[in-house]
Write an enzyme that holds these catalytic residues in place. Structure first.
Site, mmCIF file in Angstrom:
data_model
loop_
_atom_site.group_PDB
_atom_site.id
_atom_site.type_symbol
_atom_site.label_atom_id
_atom_site.label_comp_id
_atom_site.label_asym_id
_atom_site.label_seq_id
_atom_site.Cartn_x
_atom_site.Cartn_y
_atom_site.Cartn_z
ATOM 1 N N GLU A 1 -35.463 74.894 18.875
ATOM 2 C CA GLU A 1 -35.798 74.713 17.453
ATOM 3 C C GLU A 1 -36.385 75.944 16.822
ATOM 4 O O GLU A 1 -37.359 76.602 17.544
ATOM 5 C CB GLU A 1 -36.834 73.651 17.107
ATOM 6 C CG GLU A 1 -36.529 72.347 17.868
ATOM 7 C CD GLU A 1 -37.968 71.660 18.216
ATOM 8 O OE1 GLU A 1 -38.793 71.772 17.583
ATOM 9 O OE2 GLU A 1 -37.852 70.782 19.252
ATOM 10 N N ARG B 1 -30.118 69.267 14.110
ATOM 11 C CA ARG B 1 -31.078 68.758 12.871
ATOM 12 C C ARG B 1 -31.549 69.896 12.116
ATOM 13 O O ARG B 1 -31.689 70.807 12.661
ATOM 14 C CB ARG B 1 -31.998 67.908 13.436
ATOM 15 C CG ARG B 1 -33.172 67.486 12.446
ATOM 16 C CD ARG B 1 -34.327 66.741 13.104
ATOM 17 N NE ARG B 1 -35.087 66.493 12.027
ATOM 18 C CZ ARG B 1 -36.397 66.375 12.356
ATOM 19 N NH1 ARG B 1 -36.882 66.694 13.493
ATOM 20 N NH2 ARG B 1 -37.399 65.849 11.359
ATOM 21 N N TYR C 1 -33.799 70.628 8.586
ATOM 22 C CA TYR C 1 -34.806 69.956 7.569
ATOM 23 C C TYR C 1 -35.666 71.079 7.214
ATOM 24 O O TYR C 1 -35.817 72.150 7.670
ATOM 25 C CB TYR C 1 -35.352 68.723 8.464
ATOM 26 C CG TYR C 1 -36.205 69.172 9.663
ATOM 27 C CD1 TYR C 1 -37.550 69.211 9.720
ATOM 28 C CD2 TYR C 1 -35.753 69.451 10.760
ATOM 29 C CE1 TYR C 1 -38.215 69.316 10.759
ATOM 30 C CE2 TYR C 1 -36.446 69.854 11.945
ATOM 31 C CZ TYR C 1 -37.556 69.903 12.091
ATOM 32 O OH TYR C 1 -38.479 70.148 13.086
ATOM 33 N N ASP D 1 -39.510 72.092 6.964
ATOM 34 C CA ASP D 1 -40.690 71.687 7.723
ATOM 35 C C ASP D 1 -41.729 71.910 6.738
ATOM 36 O O ASP D 1 -41.746 72.439 5.598
ATOM 37 C CB ASP D 1 -40.703 72.605 9.016
ATOM 38 C CG ASP D 1 -41.778 72.051 10.060
ATOM 39 O OD1 ASP D 1 -42.052 70.690 9.914
ATOM 40 O OD2 ASP D 1 -42.081 72.638 10.900
ATOM 41 N N GLU E 1 -36.021 74.626 9.247
ATOM 42 C CA GLU E 1 -36.142 74.428 10.414
ATOM 43 C C GLU E 1 -34.638 74.161 10.959
ATOM 44 O O GLU E 1 -34.019 73.037 10.432
ATOM 45 C CB GLU E 1 -37.223 73.615 11.137
ATOM 46 C CG GLU E 1 -37.037 73.615 12.629
ATOM 47 C CD GLU E 1 -38.423 73.060 13.181
ATOM 48 O OE1 GLU E 1 -38.441 72.395 14.535
ATOM 49 O OE2 GLU E 1 -39.459 73.274 12.686
ATOM 50 N N THR F 1 -31.263 72.855 17.438
ATOM 51 C CA THR F 1 -29.935 72.705 18.192
ATOM 52 C C THR F 1 -29.365 71.270 18.511
ATOM 53 O O THR F 1 -30.468 70.665 18.969
ATOM 54 C CB THR F 1 -29.648 73.758 19.120
ATOM 55 O OG1 THR F 1 -30.673 73.181 20.322
ATOM 56 C CG2 THR F 1 -30.084 75.160 18.784
ATOM 57 N N TRP G 1 -32.186 61.134 17.012
ATOM 58 C CA TRP G 1 -31.678 61.756 18.252
ATOM 59 C C TRP G 1 -30.921 60.773 19.220
ATOM 60 O O TRP G 1 -30.379 60.973 20.071
ATOM 61 C CB TRP G 1 -33.020 62.674 19.036
ATOM 62 C CG TRP G 1 -33.302 63.620 18.338
ATOM 63 C CD1 TRP G 1 -34.578 64.058 17.699
ATOM 64 C CD2 TRP G 1 -32.493 65.230 18.323
ATOM 65 N NE1 TRP G 1 -34.553 65.366 16.823
ATOM 66 C CE2 TRP G 1 -33.194 65.933 17.465
ATOM 67 C CE3 TRP G 1 -31.452 65.686 18.688
ATOM 68 C CZ2 TRP G 1 -33.176 67.123 17.121
ATOM 69 C CZ3 TRP G 1 -31.083 66.792 18.292
ATOM 70 C CH2 TRP G 1 -31.585 67.624 17.737
#
Length: 452
Positions: free
Chosen positions: A9, A53, A55, A57, A63, A66, A419
């Site tokens: 991330e 993902r 988004y 943060d 952010e 993977t 997830w």
């Protein structure tokens, strides 16, 4: 663990320069960046067709997380795909600003600190078996993680009351404890919040938040692969010398402030050891472990680079790894610029260069300038990175998520994913729980997709 699931991330720094009257706050800039995402995802927190993902943060930092990868070259490609996706959003947002008559440029930096001293992270995720002793794992891993910066730091010019100093790591100044369940207020080395995103009876997710964000593909690979090899060794119960640090937080800063790797840090048993000595010990143990168990071509490449990086630091001949290791490449770049223009390390022009190394725009960023000149080694091709923008890894759960999202979007179906869950919102009972991150084929998901 024979096969391991990995994830990375990265939070990105955002800034905007304005030439006109109208100025935007960081929040407004972030909204411009994510406007396209919100228009199709109805949220600034979305999962993509490649299983990743994306988004916003806390603190308006975009952010990118993977998808789950079981191959480190895949992971490097997917990390870079995140850069490319954000670069696309940045170009889009600048275009929109121009259309609205706002004269400004948006910059996205893959680094870990801004000029105000705020820090944002790069988090590594390693799946480990639940049955092992997590405390023991952390004990053996922390001295490795504290000293690992000399092989994979991103480098930074630190302004101190006593003048400017070139540091090996960006994150080192912002780490406040060894092991903790918080990620922002008190930044630990290993985060223990137990969210496996998998079957909690079988797995645990090791969440390492001490590392720097890397621009270099080879540095990213070395960071991840060396940690994976040390983990494998611990899992195989290979005995290790006790390098428990008396004060890991003081040690991480002392090591970051010493480019020679020779500064001694105090161990809990009263002895002292340098970052070089500690890293050499881990490397030698890993080398003999791999001699017994075998490794692939990537493993061999990583061990050679690990060895060569320690040699470069020990001998002071940093040219040995100037094409592969971020903190060295950046240091060399800054030194050439300083010599040419007669500047001190505390010059604002040097600070500007330090930052521009991390600009992800390929026509502006200094890292990409070096790469285009053939001065940085690669581990994945541009084609592989391009494919990773839209195609999930084919051997993990990410494949199921990616296929589901693609089909639902094509069929214009309302859906929710995270997830572990895949859900069609317009059918009350249509949720599939995918608890096994290694499973890339699942009849239940295929049925869900076929039913669209």
């Amino acid at each position: 663990m024979e096969r391991r699931i990995f994830g990375l991330e990265n939070e990105y720094g955002v800034t905007c320069t304005f030439r006109g009257q109208r100025r935007l706050s960081p929040d407004e800039v972030a909204r411009y960046l994510f406007r396209r995402v919100v228009s199709w995802g109805r949220s600034s927190n979305v999962f993509l067709r490649n299983g990743a993902r994306l988004y916003l943060d806390v603190g308006s930092h975009p952010e990118y997380a993977t998808p789950e990868c079981d191959n480190l070259l895949d992971l490097v490609a997917h990390d870079k795909a995140g850069e490319r996706i954000l670069e696309g959003l940045q170009i889009d947002a600048e275009q929109r600003l121009r259309e609205e008559g706002i004269a400004g440029d948006i910059y996205l930096f893959k680094n870990n600190t801004d000029s105000a001293g705020n820090s944002y992270g790069c988090h590594e995720n390693y799946l480990v078996a639940r049955h092992g002793e997590f405390g023991k794992l952390a004990d053996v891993l922390i001295p490795f993680l504290v000293t690992r910066q000399i092989i994979c730091g991103a480098g930074k010019v630190l302004q101190t009351p006593r003048g400017a100093l070139y540091c090996v790591s960006q994150r080192a100044e912002h780490i406040w404890e060894g092991v903790s369940s918080a990620t922002t207020r008190s930044r630990p080395i290993i985060n223990t919040r137990d969210e496996p995103h998998a079957d909690a009876e079988r797995f645990r997710r090791l969440h390492v938040i001490v590392g720097d964000s890397n621009m270099s593909e080879t540095t990213t690979l070395l960071k991840l692969a060396s940690t994976d090899l040390v983990l494998r060794m611990i899992e195989a119960n290979v005995p290790m010398r006790d390098f428990t640090l008396e004060n890991p937080i003081r040690a991480i800063r002392e090591i970051s402030h010493d480019m020679t790797g020779r500064r001694k840090v105090r161990l809990a048993n009263g002895r002292e050891a340098s970052a070089l000595e500690i890293q050499r010990e881990y490397l030698e143990r890993v080398q003999s472990f791999v001699d017994r168990t075998g490794t692939d071509a990537t493993g061999k490449r990583v061990l050679e680079l690990w060895q060569r990086t320690l040699e470069a630091v020990e001998s002071g001949n940093l040219d040995l790894v100037a094409r592969e290791i971020d903190w060295v490449a950046k240091y060399k770049l800054l030194e050439r610029y300083r010599a040419k223009h007669g500047l001190s390390l505390s010059s604002p022009r040097v600070a500007q260069l330090d930052l521009t190394y991390h600009d992800i725009h390929r026509d502006r960023g200094l890292f990409y300038l070096l790469q285009q000149r053939g001065q940085m080694e690669r581990v994945v091709s541009d084609l592989r990175i391009f494919e990773a923008k839209s195609v999930p890894p084919q051997t993990t759960r990410a494949r199921l998520r990616g296929e589901f999202i693609k089909k639902a979007q094509e069929k214009r179906r309302d859906f929710t994913v995270d997830w572990v869950h895949l859900k069609l919102n317009d059918q009350a009972q249509r949720t599939v729980l995918c608890k096994d991150p290694f499973k890339a084929v699942d009849e239940r998901v295929e049925k869900l997709i076929a039913g669209m």
